[in-house]
Design a protein around this motif. Structure first.
Motif, mmCIF file in Angstrom:
data_model
loop_
_atom_site.group_PDB
_atom_site.id
_atom_site.type_symbol
_atom_site.label_atom_id
_atom_site.label_comp_id
_atom_site.label_asym_id
_atom_site.label_seq_id
_atom_site.Cartn_x
_atom_site.Cartn_y
_atom_site.Cartn_z
ATOM 1 N N SER A 21 0.820 -1.212 0.000
ATOM 2 C CA SER A 21 0.000 0.000 0.000
ATOM 3 C C SER A 21 0.856 1.265 0.000
ATOM 4 O O SER A 21 0.430 2.298 -0.507
ATOM 5 C CB SER A 21 -0.949 -0.003 1.194
ATOM 6 O OG SER A 21 -0.224 0.131 2.406
ATOM 7 N N LYS A 22 2.050 1.203 0.525
ATOM 8 C CA LYS A 22 2.930 2.368 0.518
ATOM 9 C C LYS A 22 3.412 2.702 -0.892
ATOM 10 O O LYS A 22 3.720 3.850 -1.186
ATOM 11 C CB LYS A 22 4.135 2.146 1.426
ATOM 12 C CG LYS A 22 3.827 2.294 2.884
ATOM 13 C CD LYS A 22 5.083 2.200 3.715
ATOM 14 C CE LYS A 22 4.766 2.376 5.181
ATOM 15 N NZ LYS A 22 5.955 2.336 6.016
ATOM 16 N N PRO A 26 -0.241 5.117 -3.748
ATOM 17 C CA PRO A 26 0.042 6.452 -4.297
ATOM 18 C C PRO A 26 0.029 6.483 -5.829
ATOM 19 O O PRO A 26 -0.419 7.471 -6.419
ATOM 20 C CB PRO A 26 1.433 6.782 -3.773
ATOM 21 C CG PRO A 26 1.566 5.985 -2.530
ATOM 22 C CD PRO A 26 0.804 4.723 -2.793
ATOM 23 N N LEU A 27 0.479 5.433 -6.472
ATOM 24 C CA LEU A 27 0.439 5.390 -7.931
ATOM 25 C C LEU A 27 -1.003 5.346 -8.431
ATOM 26 O O LEU A 27 -1.351 6.012 -9.411
ATOM 27 C CB LEU A 27 1.208 4.173 -8.445
ATOM 28 C CG LEU A 27 2.719 4.180 -8.214
ATOM 29 C CD1 LEU A 27 3.311 2.850 -8.656
ATOM 30 C CD2 LEU A 27 3.360 5.334 -8.940
ATOM 31 N N MET A 32 -5.680 8.330 -10.810
ATOM 32 C CA MET A 32 -7.053 8.815 -10.716
ATOM 33 C C MET A 32 -7.101 10.338 -10.786
ATOM 34 O O MET A 32 -7.965 10.906 -11.456
ATOM 35 C CB MET A 32 -7.703 8.324 -9.418
ATOM 36 C CG MET A 32 -8.070 6.863 -9.424
ATOM 37 S SD MET A 32 -8.870 6.320 -7.900
ATOM 38 C CE MET A 32 -10.243 7.428 -7.802
ATOM 39 N N VAL A 33 -6.194 11.014 -10.114
ATOM 40 C CA VAL A 33 -6.158 12.481 -10.130
ATOM 41 C C VAL A 33 -5.866 12.975 -11.540
ATOM 42 O O VAL A 33 -6.467 13.955 -11.999
ATOM 43 C CB VAL A 33 -5.121 13.011 -9.120
ATOM 44 C CG1 VAL A 33 -4.855 14.491 -9.318
ATOM 45 C CG2 VAL A 33 -5.584 12.741 -7.702
#
Length: 84
Positions: A21-22, A26-27, A32-33
């Motif tokens: 998850s680290k 973030p990827l 998505m952003v």
């Protein structure tokens, strides 16, 4: 012995998910952003290109509300109070 094995598996899975998850989360969020930003920019560009007309011209997109007529309500009947 089965309890220790189960606890060890749970701990290993927990730490593996925490590690993944680290790096993966973030990827995923970044992707998505970028997609949302791309859609927003396309909408802004389309809105800018769709404005046909002169600068300062006001365009009303909807029809004004028409007042309702009372013709369908019925006839007015005058009445008097009757004393017994």
């Amino acid at each position: 012995m089965g309890l220790l094995k189960t606890l060890a598996i749970i701990l290993i899975v927990y730490y593996v998910l925490k590690f993944i998850s680290k790096f993966i989360l973030p990827l995923f969020v970044k992707k998505m952003v970028e997609n949302v930003q791309k859609k927003y920019n396309e909408q802004q560009q389309n809105q800018y290109n769709d404005t046909s007309g002169k600068v300062g011209e006001t365009v009303i997109a909807k029809k004004p509300n028409e007042p309702k007529s009372n013709k369908d309500i019925g006839d007015y009947v005058d009445y008097e109070e009757v004393k017994d």
